[in-house]
Scaffold this active site. Structure first.
Site, PDB file in Angstrom:
ATOM      1  N   HIS A  94       0.918  -0.812  -0.078  1.00 13.90           N
ATOM      2  CA  HIS A  94       0.373   0.152   0.158  1.00 13.90           C
ATOM      3  C   HIS A  94       0.938   1.197   0.346  1.00 13.90           C
ATOM      4  CE1 HIS A  94      -4.031  -2.089   1.136  1.00 13.90           C
ATOM      5  NE2 HIS A  94      -3.183  -2.204   1.555  1.00 13.90           N
ATOM      6  N   ASP A 107      -3.426 -10.614  -1.711  1.00 12.64           N
ATOM      7  CA  ASP A 107      -2.983 -10.574  -0.844  1.00 12.64           C
ATOM      8  C   ASP A 107      -4.873  -9.790  -1.212  1.00 12.64           C
ATOM      9  OD1 ASP A 107      -2.366  -8.014   1.600  1.00 12.64           O
ATOM     10  OD2 ASP A 107      -4.005  -7.770   1.200  1.00 12.64           O
ATOM     11  N   HIS A 162      -6.821  -6.779  -0.344  1.00 10.35           N
ATOM     12  CA  HIS A 162      -6.795  -5.514  -0.448  1.00 10.35           C
ATOM     13  C   HIS A 162      -5.779  -5.108  -1.041  1.00 10.35           C
ATOM     14  CE1 HIS A 162      -7.582  -6.274   3.699  1.00 10.35           C
ATOM     15  NE2 HIS A 162      -8.202  -5.715   3.530  1.00 10.35           N
ATOM     16  N   ASP A 171      -4.649 -12.689   4.060  1.00  8.60           N
ATOM     17  CA  ASP A 171      -5.767 -12.382   4.170  1.00  8.60           C
ATOM     18  C   ASP A 171      -7.195 -12.778   3.308  1.00  8.60           C
ATOM     19  OD1 ASP A 171      -4.885 -10.704   2.416  1.00  8.60           O
ATOM     20  OD2 ASP A 171      -5.325  -8.608   3.869  1.00  8.60           O
TER      21      ASP A 171
END
Length: 306
Positions: free
Chosen positions: A124, A160, A162, A247
């Site tokens: 990120h 991931d 996200h 995740d």
């Protein structure tokens, strides 16, 4: 059996993400615990400190010093999700350094594949800001460093839950780095729609697969057994880097996907079969400790034997 390197250092446990934060030191403690039965099959390696110059392969020139000063002053919140403490800068430069050392050890023939058990995570982080638990973009810096070392075409896979907004942004106008991501959408950080494909000469070298909450094994395995191999084959990379965020697991508290541990193993298997090139897996998310440990061990077992 493949020569698989495993990068870890206790400095990663010193990164202070804040009381009760899901991105905790226990994540790496659990991974190491779950790896006990296979640890003798791995080549255990230590990261090095990445230099400010290496970090600025992706980040703005002033940014490393800004983070170092903030941590030295006692730390605090860099954004609403990202807390740092006194030793977080050192952990972060060593997280980057794991990727750099991975590339060097692949070049010298010591290892063929690598798993970097690092924190803080990175995908990120943007060029001038920390975001979503991430300080420096470990995988993006590794990609640029790999190119400096002769791996001209780099394929990045991000599974991931996200979307890796920072990694996508770093290479959005670049046709030498292909960014492929599967992620829950719409969800944090809000990027990663199907229409985001790159700009200029980079158009077509970003490929997002946004997925609704509740997506499980069947859809994921179809994507990774059919769509991904075609893209990899077409791009013909010299190396593949993987943002390994666990995740997406059905038991994870920070996402709403329904992928099983076995499903993650099949995803990894398809990634490893997609090309006969070196692989570097870099830990990103994964916040249910047992699911994380199980998934990391299965990932590494696949890296050893596929």
């Amino acid at each position: 059996m493949k020569k698989v390197g495993y990068f870890y250092d206790d400095i990663y446990l010193e990164h202070d993400s804040g009381i009760g934060h899901p991105e905790s030191p226990e994540r790496l403690i659990y991974i190491n615990k779950y790896l006990e039965p296979i640890k003798d099959k791995l080549i255990h390696l230590k990261p090095r400190r990445a230099s400010a110059k290496e970090i600025t392969l992706i980040h703005d020139t002033y940014y490393p010093q800004e983070i170092m000063d903030f941590c030295a002053a006692g730390g605090g919140y860099l954004d609403p999700d990202t807390h740092v403490g006194e030793y977080s800068y050192e952990a972060a430069v060593m997280a980057v350094g794991a990727g750099l050392e991975a590339i060097d050890n692949i070049i010298n023939g010591k290892i063929e594949r690598v798993f970097c058990a690092v924190r803080p995570p990175g995908h990120h982080a943007e060029k001038d800001k920390a975001m979503g638990f991430c300080i420096f973009n470990n995988i993006a810096i590794t990609a640029r460093y790999a190119q400096q070392k002769g791996f001209n075409k780099v394929f990045i896979i991000d599974f991931d839950a996200h979307h890796g907004n920072g990694t996508q942004k770093a290479f959005y106008d670049d046709d030498t780095v292909f960014y492929f991501s599967t992620h829950e959408y719409p969800f944090y950080p809000g990027t990663g729609s199907k229409k985001e494909k790159g700009v200029g000469k980079g158009y077509g070298y970003t490929y997002n697969v946004p997925l609704p909450a509740g997506t499980g094994d069947e859809v994921y395995i179809e994507i990774y057994s059919q769509t991904l191999p075609e893209l990899v084959n077409s791009f013909n990379p010299d190396i593949i880097l993987v943002s390994a965020g666990f995740d997406l697991h059905q038991d994870d508290p920070l996402a709403y996907l329904e992928v099983s541990t076995e499903g993650i193993g099949t995803i990894v298997e398809n990634i490893l079969k997609s090309a006969d090139v070196p692989y570097v897996f870099m830990l990103e998310g994964g916040y249910n400790l047992n699911a994380l440990g199980e998934s990391a061990r299965l990932t590494i077992e696949k890296m050893l034997y596929i």
